[in-house]
Design a protein around this motif. Structure first.
Motif, PDB file in Angstrom:
ATOM      1  N   ILE A   5       3.466   5.891  -5.862  1.00 37.53           N
ATOM      2  CA  ILE A   5       3.345   5.931  -7.324  1.00 37.53           C
ATOM      3  C   ILE A   5       2.107   6.719  -7.741  1.00 37.53           C
ATOM      4  CG2 ILE A   5       2.996   4.531  -9.398  1.00 37.53           C
ATOM      5  CD1 ILE A   5       4.675   2.327  -7.971  1.00 37.53           C
ATOM      6  N   GLU A   6       0.986   6.481  -7.078  1.00 29.98           N
ATOM      7  CA  GLU A   6      -0.252   7.194  -7.418  1.00 29.98           C
ATOM      8  C   GLU A   6      -0.116   8.703  -7.227  1.00 29.98           C
ATOM      9  OE1 GLU A   6      -3.161   5.255  -4.946  1.00 29.98           O
ATOM     10  OE2 GLU A   6      -3.709   3.842  -6.544  1.00 29.98           O
ATOM     11  N   LYS A   7       0.562   9.118  -6.169  1.00 31.73           N
ATOM     12  CA  LYS A   7       0.718  10.552  -5.897  1.00 31.73           C
ATOM     13  C   LYS A   7       1.654  11.229  -6.893  1.00 31.73           C
ATOM     14  CE  LYS A   7      -0.255  10.808  -0.968  1.00 31.73           C
ATOM     15  NZ  LYS A   7       0.282  11.080   0.368  1.00 31.73           N
ATOM     16  N   LYS A   8       2.691  10.526  -7.321  1.00 29.88           N
ATOM     17  CA  LYS A   8       3.710  11.147  -8.164  1.00 29.88           C
ATOM     18  C   LYS A   8       3.465  10.990  -9.658  1.00 29.88           C
ATOM     19  CE  LYS A   8       6.012  12.402  -4.570  1.00 29.88           C
ATOM     20  NZ  LYS A   8       6.008  13.806  -4.182  1.00 29.88           N
ATOM     21  N   PRO A  54       0.813  -1.233   0.000  1.00 36.77           N
ATOM     22  CA  PRO A  54       0.000   0.000   0.000  1.00 36.77           C
ATOM     23  C   PRO A  54       0.840   1.276   0.000  1.00 36.77           C
ATOM     24  CG  PRO A  54      -0.904  -1.586   1.548  1.00 36.77           C
ATOM     25  CD  PRO A  54       0.427  -2.132   1.087  1.00 36.77           C
ATOM     26  N   GLU A  55       1.942   1.278   0.740  1.00 33.59           N
ATOM     27  CA  GLU A  55       2.831   2.440   0.782  1.00 33.59           C
ATOM     28  C   GLU A  55       3.450   2.693  -0.592  1.00 33.59           C
ATOM     29  OE1 GLU A  55       6.955   3.852   3.056  1.00 33.59           O
ATOM     30  OE2 GLU A  55       6.137   1.855   3.436  1.00 33.59           O
ATOM     31  N   LEU A  56       3.922   1.640  -1.237  1.00 31.33           N
ATOM     32  CA  LEU A  56       4.541   1.767  -2.561  1.00 31.33           C
ATOM     33  C   LEU A  56       3.532   2.267  -3.588  1.00 31.33           C
ATOM     34  CD1 LEU A  56       6.901   1.202  -4.548  1.00 31.33           C
ATOM     35  CD2 LEU A  56       6.024  -1.116  -4.736  1.00 31.33           C
ATOM     36  N   ALA A  88      -0.108   5.724 -14.293  1.00 38.04           N
ATOM     37  CA  ALA A  88       0.689   4.512 -14.095  1.00 38.04           C
ATOM     38  C   ALA A  88      -0.181   3.285 -14.275  1.00 38.04           C
ATOM     39  CB  ALA A  88       1.311   4.500 -12.698  1.00 38.04           C
ATOM     40  N   ALA A  89       0.421   2.240 -14.782  1.00 38.51           N
ATOM     41  CA  ALA A  89      -0.191   0.907 -14.782  1.00 38.51           C
ATOM     42  C   ALA A  89       0.627   0.088 -13.802  1.00 38.51           C
ATOM     43  CB  ALA A  89      -0.149   0.287 -16.175  1.00 38.51           C
TER      44      ALA A  89
END
Length: 109
Positions: free
Chosen positions: A60-63, A54-56, A96-97
């Motif tokens: 990715i989702e934020k950036k 979840p952290e990873l 992102a995918a």
């Protein structure tokens, strides 16, 4: 353990890798090419313990935000009798995918 593969836009790659490294993730970067625009992408590969996924994914989702871009579409379906004039078109790029895969065995030698 899980293997996370994230296909992201080249423009986002180095910034995300910096953030992931700061947070203690080990990341491998591969150059890849997208289908529709045939533009450069980056595929990030990261071995992660399941509790850190979840952290990873959140990083990715934020950036990796989607954004609009104007580009010319090149057609490969133009016959010898036709002339082709590329025209600008607005497309969504970025984002992102993210794939999360099970890892049966991991060895570091």
């Amino acid at each position: 353990m899980k293997l996370v593969m994230a296909i992201i836009n080249d423009e986002d790659a180095f910034h995300i890798m910096d953030v992931l490294s700061e947070k203690g993730f080990y990341v491998t970067k591969l150059a890849s090419t997208g289908g529709f625009l045939r533009s450069g992408n980056t595929t990030l590969i990261c071995g992660v313990n399941e509790e850190r996924i979840p952290e990873l994914v959140e990083i990715i989702e934020k950036k990796c935000k989607s954004r609009k871009q104007i580009t010319s579409i090149n057609s490969t379906h133009v016959s010898a009798n036709e002339s082709y004039v590329p025209y600008p078109v607005e497309v969504i790029v970025g984002g992102a995918a993210i794939f999360v895969l099970n890892v049966e065995e991991f060895k570091k030698v």
